[in-house]
Design an enzyme around this catalytic site. Structure first.
Site, short mmCIF file in Angstrom:
data_model
loop_
_atom_site.label_atom_id
_atom_site.label_comp_id
_atom_site.label_asym_id
_atom_site.label_seq_id
_atom_site.Cartn_x
_atom_site.Cartn_y
_atom_site.Cartn_z
CE1 TYR A 145 -3.21 2.95 0.41
CE2 TYR A 145 -1.85 3.68 2.19
CZ TYR A 145 -2.65 3.99 1.29
OH TYR A 145 -3.22 5.20 1.23
CG HIS A 175 -4.29 0.98 3.38
ND1 HIS A 175 -5.03 0.60 2.41
CD2 HIS A 175 -4.66 2.51 3.34
CE1 HIS A 175 -5.75 1.49 1.84
NE2 HIS A 175 -5.68 2.64 2.43
CO CO Z 1 -5.15 5.72 5.02
#
Ligand code: CO
Length: 453
Positions: free
Chosen positions: A206, A258
């Site tokens: 991410y 995340h």
């Molecule tokens: Co975020």
């Protein structure tokens, strides 16, 4: 829009020629009860005459903007309803359901419109209905600000600070690349920098763009990339160690997990990072795992930020009132707009939880303006996720908040201070092929099982 288009009564006429409202009030221009009303000094009643949904993607991200028009010629408001992954569903919720509910109502009754719209579907909450409500709600705050000739932050009680401190996103394939990006951010004035690094051999980390393709043991779907939690939680503390050693203590580093790792690995990661003094660690758990926060809080003083996926107050009230997080990261349009977010900010104030509203590319510039108006008037503001708008975004949205020296500045124009150039917006039509960024839902582990995005 020319302010004089709608300042068609004597009281507002003072504002049009630049006299402060207080001065106008002192001169007895505004209605002070029946006598004033009898002399025709009240602004005429307003009605909502139309609600329009505008879809555009000037930065290649599908945005949904709502325009609420009123019975006063030229007086309209804009709001952000961006749920980029389900843009057409939000469009339908507004056009087919909210619009007929709202036509004819008084746009200045913001609280009542929020409360009644909220229950108008009987079933409520969620990103579709929340974003639809938000598009209307922000537009109503924009309208009341324009009508009062005041910026929205003034309606919220005025400025608590001169500008809004933001953090920049940086990432890279190696520690050196992250460091170079962070140094560039420092040179641009940022004091707060989010750092994300690729994990060797994995493609779907991410916050890291442009990762090379890697072979999966079982190639199921290559769109989202390959990812494993173990190597990730081992590399992030090494990144922080590198960054502190190279850049010293005079900079704040942030990181976004995340919601990707099992809770016990997130807890280990927080403890490992504590020594590098992160400004915050974001979304260590998914919304489904918030029950772990009490255990995490007992383990570590790593500052915790949470909440861009929250929809329903029942998901976050407990975290705030039990002081289990340090920063609330709610995506304002997700929870229904500014009316709801103001209440969250006030709740947080009593528990000394700071705000850090979600502010990535899938918040429209109108939504960013709303964030910044609330930030500047919120005593317990913490930090704002910043965005440097592209020229195309500026063309479509004249009046974008200005980022200078790492600070967001709002202009002092009435309302949210941002407009929509619909001709420019039409140059960036949204296409439904693919209907959304198909990486969501396609991040997978080596064995082919799906992970949270
Ligand atoms: Co975020």
């Amino acid at each position: 829009m020319d302010r004089r288009d709608f300042v068609n009564v004597s009281a507002a006429g003072f504002a049009a020629v630049g006299l402060p409202l207080m001065a106008a009030a002192e001169q007895g221009v505004f209605s002070r009860g029946p006598a004033g009303a009898a002399q025709g000094r009240r602004l005429p009643a307003l009605r909502i005459t139309d609600v329009q949904t505008i879809l555009t993607q000037p930065a290649n991200i599908k945005l949904i903007v709502v325009k609420v028009l009123t019975s006063e010629p030229g007086l309209y408001g804009l709001g952000c309803a961006t749920f980029t992954q389900r843009a057409r569903v939000v469009e339908t919720a507004i056009d087919r359901y909210l619009k007929p509910f709202l036509i004819g109502k008084d746009p200045l009754q913001i609280e009542d419109i929020f409360q009644s719209s909220f229950v108008s579907s009987y079933w409520r909450n969620g990103p579709v209905l929340g974003n639809a409500l938000s598009g209307v709600d922000m537009a109503l705050w924009d309208i009341v600000g324009k009508r009062a000739n005041l910026p929205v932050y003034q309606l919220f009680g005025g400025k608590c600070r001169d500008a809004v401190d933001t953090y920049a996103h940086t990432s890279g394939g190696t520690f050196q690349q992250v460091e170079a990006a962070a140094r560039r951010a420092r040179e641009r004035g940022y004091r707060h920098i989010r750092i994300q690094v690729a994990v060797p051999g994995l493609t779907g980390t991410y916050g890291v763009g442009g990762q090379a393709q890697a072979e999966r043991d079982i190639p199921v779907n290559r769109r989202g990339g390959l990812w494993e939690p173990g190597p990730y939680v081992r590399i992030v503390p090494k990144l922080f160690e590198h960054m502190r050693r190279q850049m010293g203590d005079d900079v704040e580093f942030l990181h976004d997990v995340h919601e990707r790792v099992p809770p016990i690995l997130a807890m280990q990661l927080c403890r490992d990072l504590e020594q590098y003094r992160p400004f915050f660690l974001e979304d260590p758990f998914s919304p489904e795992d918030v029950g772990y926060f009490e255990k995490l809080r007992a383990l570590t003083s790593c500052p915790l930020a949470m909440g861009e996926l929250f929809n329903n107050p029942n998901e976050y009230i407990h975290l705030i009132s039990n002081r289990l997080i340090d920063f609330i990261r709610i995506h304002i349009s997700q929870i229904g707009g500014l009316t709801q977010a103001r209440k969250v900010a006030a709740l947080c104030e009593w528990f000394n939880v700071r705000t850090a509203w979600h502010g990535p590319g899938d918040v429209s510039p109108v939504g960013h303006a709303a964030n910044v108006h609330l930030d500047i008037a919120t005593p317990n503001f913490g930090i704002q996720e910043g965005r440097e708008f592209t020229q195309a975004e500026r063309d479509v949205f004249p009046g974008c908040p200005e980022l200078r020296n790492g600070y967001f500045w709002v202009n002092d124009r009435p309302g949210l201070g941002i407009d929509l150039n619909e001709m420019a917006a039409r140059r960036f039509p949204i296409t439904d092929d693919p209907p959304f960024d198909m990486r969501w839902g396609n991040y997978r582990r080596r064995d082919g099982s799906v992970i949270r995005p």
